[in-house]
Write a protein that holds these residues in place. Sequence first.
Motif, PDB file in Angstrom:
ATOM      1  N   TYR A 102       0.829  -1.251  -0.054  1.00 56.64           N
ATOM      2  CA  TYR A 102      -0.050   0.038  -0.076  1.00 56.64           C
ATOM      3  C   TYR A 102       0.674   1.212   0.032  1.00 56.64           C
ATOM      4  O   TYR A 102       0.166   2.401   0.018  1.00 56.64           O
ATOM      5  N   GLN A 105      -0.099   3.888  -2.622  1.00 56.98           N
ATOM      6  CA  GLN A 105      -1.374   4.445  -2.353  1.00 56.98           C
ATOM      7  C   GLN A 105      -1.172   5.745  -1.315  1.00 56.98           C
ATOM      8  O   GLN A 105      -2.038   6.559  -1.227  1.00 56.98           O
ATOM      9  N   LYS A 149      -8.048  -3.023  -5.242  1.00 51.57           N
ATOM     10  CA  LYS A 149      -8.771  -1.825  -5.131  1.00 51.57           C
ATOM     11  C   LYS A 149     -10.310  -2.094  -4.943  1.00 51.57           C
ATOM     12  O   LYS A 149     -11.019  -1.608  -4.212  1.00 51.57           O
TER      13      LYS A 149
END
Length: 219
Positions: A102, A105, A149
Amino acid sequence: MGNSKYEMNQTAALPVDHTFYENAANLIAESRKMVASTANTVICVTNFEIGRMIVQEEQRGQNRAKYGTTLIKALSEYLTSQFGKGFSETNLRSFRKFYLTYKEQIENIQSENTAKSNLAIQQKASAEFKLSWSHYQVLMRISDRQIRKFYEIEAFQSQWSVPQLKRQYNSSLYERLALSRNKEEVLKLANEGQVVEKPQDVLKNPFVLEFLGMEEKAA
């Protein structure tokens, strides 16, 4: 005896509108949801941060693979001595994988001031991680970022439990939606049998109990 969980003692009850009692009960129910949500967020952000610290420390070693193995083992022993269960080598490797999965992100933040950058990362992580750690352990197994996602968003919006998330992924929901002309119907069918966790169930989760340093009671 009636079927309801609670029957008002007519002799002791005050002449108060019943909505008064319902409002008090609703307040407690909503507060419990907030506590459960906060606990999940704190655990996820903490695990992400520990993973980030491990990766950054690994990058300082000349032989990264060997240093990383030694680092995780030593960190596991230290954290376990300080806080007890929940920080095994396996768990720390999961934290590391969580960060690597992650980081793009979360870390899309640039700042010349490292302290400000770290704070911004933590704030964004708090806003980004809306599911439980158990959910993210499932999501981390999905290598394709777009597909991962999709399941993350659906799990949050539809309030899927962890077993529900596993079932939807194993049934190739994403692929079925991509091929289907009637996407709404596929989603409707996918949500049948959905089980929403109660706040008290979240607080009984072994990962939450370990994080809080509490023992899981035998059933």
